[in-house]
Design an enzyme around this catalytic site. Structure first.
Site, short mmCIF file in Angstrom:
data_model
loop_
_atom_site.label_atom_id
_atom_site.label_comp_id
_atom_site.label_asym_id
_atom_site.label_seq_id
_atom_site.Cartn_x
_atom_site.Cartn_y
_atom_site.Cartn_z
N ASP A 158 37.39 -25.20 -43.71
CA ASP A 158 36.60 -25.86 -44.60
C ASP A 158 36.77 -27.32 -44.51
OD1 ASP A 158 34.91 -26.39 -46.90
OD2 ASP A 158 36.15 -25.23 -48.27
N GLY A 208 26.48 -26.40 -44.92
CA GLY A 208 25.14 -26.57 -44.38
C GLY A 208 24.82 -28.20 -43.89
N ASP A 229 27.90 -24.72 -52.32
CA ASP A 229 28.51 -23.48 -52.74
C ASP A 229 27.52 -22.85 -53.69
OD1 ASP A 229 30.60 -24.90 -51.50
OD2 ASP A 229 32.13 -24.76 -53.49
C1 GLA Z 1 34.55 -25.26 -50.90
C2 GLA Z 1 34.05 -23.95 -50.00
C3 GLA Z 1 34.14 -22.82 -51.28
C4 GLA Z 1 35.83 -22.60 -51.35
C5 GLA Z 1 36.25 -23.94 -52.10
C6 GLA Z 1 37.71 -23.76 -52.00
O1 GLA Z 1 34.19 -25.64 -52.14
O2 GLA Z 1 32.60 -24.33 -50.10
O3 GLA Z 1 33.73 -21.53 -50.71
O4 GLA Z 1 36.36 -22.22 -50.38
O5 GLA Z 1 36.11 -25.17 -51.25
O6 GLA Z 1 38.31 -24.93 -52.74
#
Ligand code: GLA
Length: 409
Positions: A158, A208, A229
């Site tokens: 991430d 994205g 998200d």
């Molecule tokens: C981001 C990701 C989520 C999740 C959080 C965790 O927002 O997009 O899917 O993994 O981090 O902190």
């Protein structure tokens, strides 16, 4: 759900980057994803959508148990993925330790494997994860090795703090260079995972932004997020669905668009919304990572998540993602080509409000390239259905008619 509000912090930073599409340079040098990984969209469960930062070792074990006892494992849900907030601190040797919620990762991985399941973990290329926990910057090989030693089979990586920490610091006014730095970071972890010799699904997460579908597959990504998200409400789910049309050409065996994890069974989603959400993720050849509390799952939610016919659409071996064939006011019609010449058709009432049968909708088969009556199966009633030209179809708000036509004409 986020307590660190990372996306809002970094969103500003990236808005300028999203405006252009950069031809991958680093990417070219990197070979494609390992042949065997993710030949169909990964299926399993992830801790974030329900547990968020509260998740513990006990919850992961319980999820594994429930995947088995609810029949989800038999239906194909194999990965049990720990999302953010498992991380503790690095020691003097740079070894990252777990925090007290996860006392023994190896034992946990062994437990999940003992159920015939696989296990996933989470990190990021920056100094911190999205939740503000320690991430992998400068320790990529060390972390990858540790995941492999623990027995992990899947990594969600991430971006989050990598943007301000590295991209903006190293190339403050050069968006093209920032993109190259980001690609290099994903390549680095991809290589580190590969070097472990363990097949580990590599899931890229950067919401994205910057058209990841154009460069993520070449970087070795088995899946890449196509959106911000997901939230457990219709507005979020429909917004995501709307953003997926056009991306179908980028998906295929080993490399999938990821419109984020499932919210089926979460929040106040109605049964119709849960059905539509699940149907559309199947139409989109999306990873099916359930995100609900499996220990308190209502039977009607289990029934949705374990509908074998719908799962078969998602997992179709041709691996062709569906597209929006047409929309007619408040109704959208999506199609997905399937192996053996079959076709899936999803007709969705996307009306903002929740009126019953908000329209006289008449099916236009010609717009789907079909002519004459089409014999199929309604995948939610399990009954035979024949779609005909001009057929009036009444759908409650946010509901779906999902049909598999074995021999479309
Ligand atoms: C981001 C990701 C989520 C999740 C959080 C965790 O927002 O997009 O899917 O993994 O981090 O902190």
């Amino acid at each position: 759900m986020r307590f660190f509000a990372p996306l809002s912090v970094v969103a500003l930073a990236l808005t300028s980057i999203t405006a252009f599409v950069q031809t991958p340079t680093v990417a070219k040098a990197q070979s494609a994803a390992p042949e065997a990984a993710a030949q169909t969209p990964p299926m399993g469960w992830n801790s974030w959508n329900y547990f968020a930062e509260r998740v513990t070792d006990k919850d992961i074990r319980a999820a594994a148990d429930q995947l088995v006892s609810t029949g989800m494992k038999d239906a194909g849900y194999i990965y049990v993925n720990i999302d953010d907030t498992w991380e503790g601190e690095r020691d003097a040797n740079g070894v990252l330790h777990t925090n007290s919620k996860f006392p023994d990762m190896k034992a946990l991985a062994d437990y999940v494997h003992s159920k015939g399941l696989k296990i996933g973990i989470y990190s990021g290329p920056g100094t911190k994860t999205c939740g503000g926990y320690v991430a992998s910057l400068g320790h990529e090989e060390q972390d990858a090795k540790m995941y492999a030693e623990w027995g992990f089979d899947y990594l969600k990586y991430d971006l989050c703090s990598f943007i301000p920490d590295v991209m903006e610091k190293q190339a403050p006014h050069d968006k093209a260079e920032q993109m190259r730095i980001m690609e290099a970071a994903y390549v680095k972890m991809g290589k580190a995972l590969k070097a472990t010799g363990r097949p580990i699904v590599f899931s890229l997460c950067q919401y994205g932004w910057d058209a990841p579908w154009e460069w993520a597959p070449a970087l070795g990504g088995n899946l890449w997020r196509t959106t911000d998200d997901v939230q457990a409400n219709w507005r979020s789910i429909y917004a995501i669905i709307s953003q997926q049309d056009g991306l179908q050409k980028y998906a295929g065996p080993g490399h999938w668009n990821d419109p984020d994890m499932l919210e089926v069974g979460n929040g106040k989603l109605t049964l119709a919304e849960n059905r539509t959400h699940f149907s559309m993720w199947a139409m989109l050849a999306a990873p099916l990572l359930a995100g609900n509390d499996l220990t308190a799952m209502k039977p009607e939610v289990t029934a949705i998540l374990t509908n074998r016919d719908v799962i078969a659409i998602d997992q179709d071996r041709l691996g062709k993602q569906g597209k929006r064939a047409y929309s007619d006011g408040e109704v959208e019609v999506w199609t997905r080509p399937l192996a053996g010449g079959a076709l899936a058709v999803a007709i969705v009432n996307v009306a903002e409000n929740d009126r019953l049968a908000s329209h006289p909708f008449h099916l236009d088969l010609a717009k789907l390239g079909l002519h004459g009556p089409q014999a199929g199966k309604d995948l939610w009633t399990g009954k035979a259905i024949t779609l005909t030209e001009g057929q009036a179809i009444e759908l409650p708000g946010h509901d779906v008619l999902l049909v598999r036509i074995a021999s479309p004409k």
